[in-house]
Scaffold this active site. Structure first.
Site, short mmCIF file in Angstrom:
data_model
loop_
_atom_site.label_atom_id
_atom_site.label_comp_id
_atom_site.label_asym_id
_atom_site.label_seq_id
_atom_site.Cartn_x
_atom_site.Cartn_y
_atom_site.Cartn_z
N ARG A 1 14.71 3.89 -6.68
CA ARG A 1 14.95 3.24 -5.36
C ARG A 1 14.56 4.14 -4.20
NH1 ARG A 1 20.08 1.52 -7.68
NH2 ARG A 1 19.64 -0.37 -8.85
N LYS B 1 3.15 3.19 5.78
CA LYS B 1 2.81 1.96 5.07
C LYS B 1 2.28 2.33 3.69
CE LYS B 1 1.54 -1.60 8.45
NZ LYS B 1 0.44 -2.42 8.99
N GLU C 1 -12.09 3.79 11.40
CA GLU C 1 -10.68 3.74 11.87
C GLU C 1 -10.52 4.57 13.16
OE1 GLU C 1 -8.49 1.65 10.71
OE2 GLU C 1 -8.44 1.61 8.51
N LYS D 1 -1.21 7.27 16.84
CA LYS D 1 -0.51 6.47 15.82
C LYS D 1 0.95 6.88 15.73
CE LYS D 1 -0.71 4.61 11.17
NZ LYS D 1 -1.48 4.33 9.94
N GLU E 1 6.69 -2.58 12.18
CA GLU E 1 5.67 -3.55 12.63
C GLU E 1 6.26 -4.88 13.09
OE1 GLU E 1 2.67 -4.54 9.73
OE2 GLU E 1 1.11 -4.59 11.25
N ARG F 1 3.12 -2.29 16.74
CA ARG F 1 2.35 -1.71 15.63
C ARG F 1 1.26 -2.65 15.13
NH1 ARG F 1 4.30 1.88 10.35
NH2 ARG F 1 2.16 2.22 9.63
N ASN G 1 -3.80 -3.12 13.62
CA ASN G 1 -4.56 -4.03 12.77
C ASN G 1 -5.84 -4.55 13.46
OD1 ASN G 1 -3.36 -6.30 10.27
ND2 ASN G 1 -3.00 -4.11 10.30
N HIS H 1 -8.77 -5.87 11.47
CA HIS H 1 -8.33 -5.96 10.08
C HIS H 1 -8.14 -7.39 9.58
CE1 HIS H 1 -7.81 -1.68 10.48
NE2 HIS H 1 -7.35 -1.56 9.25
N HIS I 1 -9.96 -7.32 6.30
CA HIS I 1 -9.30 -7.55 5.00
C HIS I 1 -9.89 -8.78 4.32
CE1 HIS I 1 -5.34 -5.09 5.82
NE2 HIS I 1 -6.37 -4.33 5.54
N HIS J 1 -12.89 -0.29 2.61
CA HIS J 1 -12.02 -0.70 3.72
C HIS J 1 -12.66 -0.35 5.07
CE1 HIS J 1 -8.30 -1.56 5.85
NE2 HIS J 1 -8.34 -0.36 6.40
N1 LIG Z 1 -1.26 3.01 4.62
C1 LIG Z 1 -2.01 2.91 5.71
O1 LIG Z 1 -1.53 3.01 6.86
C2 LIG Z 1 -3.49 2.71 5.56
C3 LIG Z 1 -4.32 2.88 6.67
C4 LIG Z 1 -5.69 2.72 6.50
C5 LIG Z 1 -6.21 2.44 5.23
N2 LIG Z 1 -5.37 2.31 4.18
C6 LIG Z 1 -5.91 2.09 2.83
O2 LIG Z 1 -6.68 3.24 2.48
C7 LIG Z 1 -7.68 2.86 1.53
C8 LIG Z 1 -9.02 3.45 1.95
O3 LIG Z 1 -8.89 4.86 1.99
P1 LIG Z 1 -10.18 5.81 1.80
O4 LIG Z 1 -11.27 5.33 2.68
O5 LIG Z 1 -9.68 7.18 1.91
O6 LIG Z 1 -10.66 5.43 0.33
P2 LIG Z 1 -10.37 6.10 -1.11
O7 LIG Z 1 -9.02 6.63 -1.22
O8 LIG Z 1 -10.82 5.09 -2.10
O9 LIG Z 1 -11.40 7.31 -1.10
C9 LIG Z 1 -12.78 7.01 -1.08
C10 LIG Z 1 -13.52 7.79 -2.18
O10 LIG Z 1 -13.61 9.15 -1.77
C11 LIG Z 1 -13.21 10.00 -2.84
N3 LIG Z 1 -12.72 11.22 -2.21
C12 LIG Z 1 -11.52 11.43 -1.64
N4 LIG Z 1 -11.49 12.64 -1.06
C13 LIG Z 1 -12.68 13.21 -1.27
C14 LIG Z 1 -13.25 14.44 -0.88
N5 LIG Z 1 -12.60 15.32 -0.11
N6 LIG Z 1 -14.52 14.72 -1.27
C15 LIG Z 1 -15.22 13.81 -2.02
N7 LIG Z 1 -14.74 12.62 -2.39
C16 LIG Z 1 -13.48 12.32 -2.01
C17 LIG Z 1 -12.18 9.17 -3.59
O11 LIG Z 1 -12.03 9.65 -4.90
C18 LIG Z 1 -12.81 7.79 -3.53
O12 LIG Z 1 -13.78 7.66 -4.54
C19 LIG Z 1 -7.68 1.35 1.50
O13 LIG Z 1 -7.03 0.92 0.34
C20 LIG Z 1 -6.89 0.95 2.73
O14 LIG Z 1 -6.25 -0.29 2.58
C21 LIG Z 1 -4.02 2.44 4.31
O1 LIG Z 2 -0.59 1.70 9.99
C1 LIG Z 2 -0.78 0.52 10.34
O2 LIG Z 2 0.13 -0.19 10.80
C2 LIG Z 2 -2.11 -0.10 10.21
O3 LIG Z 2 -2.25 -1.30 10.40
C3 LIG Z 2 -3.27 0.79 9.87
C4 LIG Z 2 -4.42 0.06 9.17
O4 LIG Z 2 -5.59 0.83 9.42
C5 LIG Z 2 -4.24 -0.02 7.66
O5 LIG Z 2 -5.42 -0.49 7.08
C6 LIG Z 2 -3.05 -0.80 7.16
O6 LIG Z 2 -2.83 -0.55 5.80
C7 LIG Z 2 -3.20 -2.29 7.31
O7 LIG Z 2 -1.93 -2.82 7.22
P1 LIG Z 2 -1.57 -4.26 6.69
O8 LIG Z 2 -0.12 -4.33 7.00
O9 LIG Z 2 -2.39 -5.25 7.43
O10 LIG Z 2 -1.86 -4.28 5.23
ZN LIG Z 3 -7.20 0.18 8.12
#
Ligand SMILES: NC(=O)c1ccc[n+]([C@@H]2O[C@H](COP(=O)([O-])OP(=O)(O)OC[C@H]3O[C@@H](n4cnc5c(N)ncnc54)[C@H](O)[C@@H]3O)[C@@H](O)[C@H]2O)c1
Ligand SMILES: O=C(O)C(=O)C[C@@H](O)[C@H](O)[C@H](O)COP(=O)(O)O
Ligand SMILES: [Zn+2]
Length: 356
Positions: free
Chosen positions: A124, A146, A188, A224, A234, A238, A242, A245, A249, A261
């Site tokens: 949990r 998130k 981003e 942020k 959110e 917040r 998006n 997005h 998405h 992404h």
């Molecule tokens: N939680 C949030 O607030 C939030 C915000 C934005 C995006 N996201 C999510 O993040 C994801 C995208 O993240 P991303 O663009 O980092 O993609 P990713 O995590 O898939 O990384 C992209 C690629 O780069 C490789 N990689 C990572 N670090 C590396 C390095 N230093 N050198 C070489 N290769 C490397 C990874 O192995 C992967 O193949 C999506 O799923 C998106 O929905 C979440």
């Molecule tokens: O942190 C946030 O809030 C964002 O919306 C950042 C976005 O760049 C990110 O891709 C986020 O995961 C999208 O959120 P979602 O709630 O639409 O899935």
């Molecule tokens: Zn994003």
């Protein structure tokens, strides 16, 4: 602490710090010991990042007296599933991690979202630290709490909010990024510029990141952090994060998650900017400038998927409430607003900006 490390506080409850600078992965043992105290750490990473950085992280943690284990899953969005979550949870349980222990996410946004989700539901909820290795995870996903997996119905449809206990962003990791993955992070960061800061946007306009990445990361994280402090779950402001997005998405889903992404968000930013301008919602012409900036950074400015398919895919958007959906509209570069629309108007909105 080294002078070249910047520290940005995030005033959520609990509060934490984002440290940004070179060499942080090899110092992570000492730094995490100071934040976490005695505990065991399970490092979650992917099979591209593991050969690059897992040894340095494990060695640093062990030399600080921390007991370490690691779990590696296949890189890429296609791993952001319930099956991977289940495997990570079984791993944590098999390692007998307890409530005082911690998960470390070593990688990009996919690893961050997966490891964060696992930490948020295991027993949990146990602590998680984020060790971002992509530009996208540095400027955006490692901060704000998130976490998510994708469902067949759409992107990021299950997850929890779990603020990390610490974020260590080692800017040396950015050197091994292929250009297309660096560009994902630029998308981003450009989004952040459109949201709040024209001068940040301008840093990307000549197509080469003229400021040091650490400065860009710090400016994105600083903005942020403020939004997340004011609206952690959110409920309002917040949703601005998006921007691009709703369409982005939808594009990811239509592509079967083969388009990244960052690239999908870039197309989404261009489309919504053209729509807003065409409908007279912007204070000045912005769409051509946004598209030019994205293109200069190797990012797309449109999509092959038609407005009907995008509008259908966007029905799963978390900004939808019943028959309404809230979209993020750019007014000018540096200011955006939320607009609530009937869902039936979404296709026309997308169509207004779809062609390039
Ligand atoms: N939680 C949030 O607030 C939030 C915000 C934005 C995006 N996201 C999510 O993040 C994801 C995208 O993240 P991303 O663009 O980092 O993609 P990713 O995590 O898939 O990384 C992209 C690629 O780069 C490789 N990689 C990572 N670090 C590396 C390095 N230093 N050198 C070489 N290769 C490397 C990874 O192995 C992967 O193949 C999506 O799923 C998106 O929905 C979440
Ligand atoms: O942190 C946030 O809030 C964002 O919306 C950042 C976005 O760049 C990110 O891709 C986020 O995961 C999208 O959120 P979602 O709630 O639409 O899935
Ligand atoms: Zn994003």
């Amino acid at each position: 602490m080294s002078e070249s490390i910047q520290t940005i506080p995030v005033g959520t409850s609990p509060a934490y710090a984002v440290s940004i600078g070179p060499g942080l992965l090899s110092q992570c043992g000492q730094r995490l010991w100071e934040v976490l105290g005695r505990c065991r750490i399970a490092v979650i990473t992917d099979d591209t990042v593991a050969p690059l950085y897992l040894d340095a992280v494990s060695e640093s943690l062990r030399s600080a007296g921390v007991s370490v284990s690691s779990y590696i899953f296949p890189a890429g969005e296609c791993s952001k599933t319930l099956a991977t979550l289940s495997d990570i949870l079984e791993f944590l349980a098999g390692e007998h991690l307890t409530r005082t222990d911690c998960v470390a996410a070593l990688g990009g946004g996919v690893v961050g979202d997966m490891a964060g989700f696992a930490a948020g539901v295991y027993l949990r909820g146990i602590r998680c630290v984020q060790l971002p290795t992509t530009l996208l995870s540095a400027v955006d996903s490692s901060v704000g709490g998130k976490t998510a997996i994708d469902l067949r119905a759409g992107k990021n449809l299950a997850g929890v909010f779990l603020q990390p206990a610490a974020v260590l962003c080692d800017t040396d990791c950015l050197r091994t990024l292929p250009p297309a993955i660096f560009a994902d992070g630029a998308a981003e960061a450009i989004k952040t510029g459109i949201l709040c800061d024209e001068s940040l946007f301008s840093l990307f306009e000549d197509g080469t990141l003229t400021a040091a990445p650490a400065e860009v990361i710090a400016r994105c994280v600083g903005y942020k952090a403020g939004v997340v402090e004011r609206d952690e779950k959110e409920q309002g402001e917040r949703r601005l994060l998006n921007l691009g997005h709703t369409v982005g998405h939808a594009i990811e889903k239509c592509s079967g998650y083969r388009l990244s992404h960052g690239h999908a968000v870039a197309a989404g930013l261009s489309i919504i900017a053209r729509s807003a301008e065409a409908l007279g919602w912007t204070e000045e012409p912005i769409a051509a400038r946004i598209a030019a900036c994205l293109a200069k950074n190797g990012l797309p400015t449109g999509t092959e998927y038609p407005p009907e398919a995008l509008a259908e895919a966007a029905l799963a958007d978390k900004k939808r409430s019943g028959d309404s959906i809230t979209v993020v509209i750019p007014r000018r570069i540096g200011a955006c607003e939320l607009k609530k629309l009937p869902v039936r108007e979404l296709q026309a909105l997308i169509a207004a900006g779809w062609g390039g």
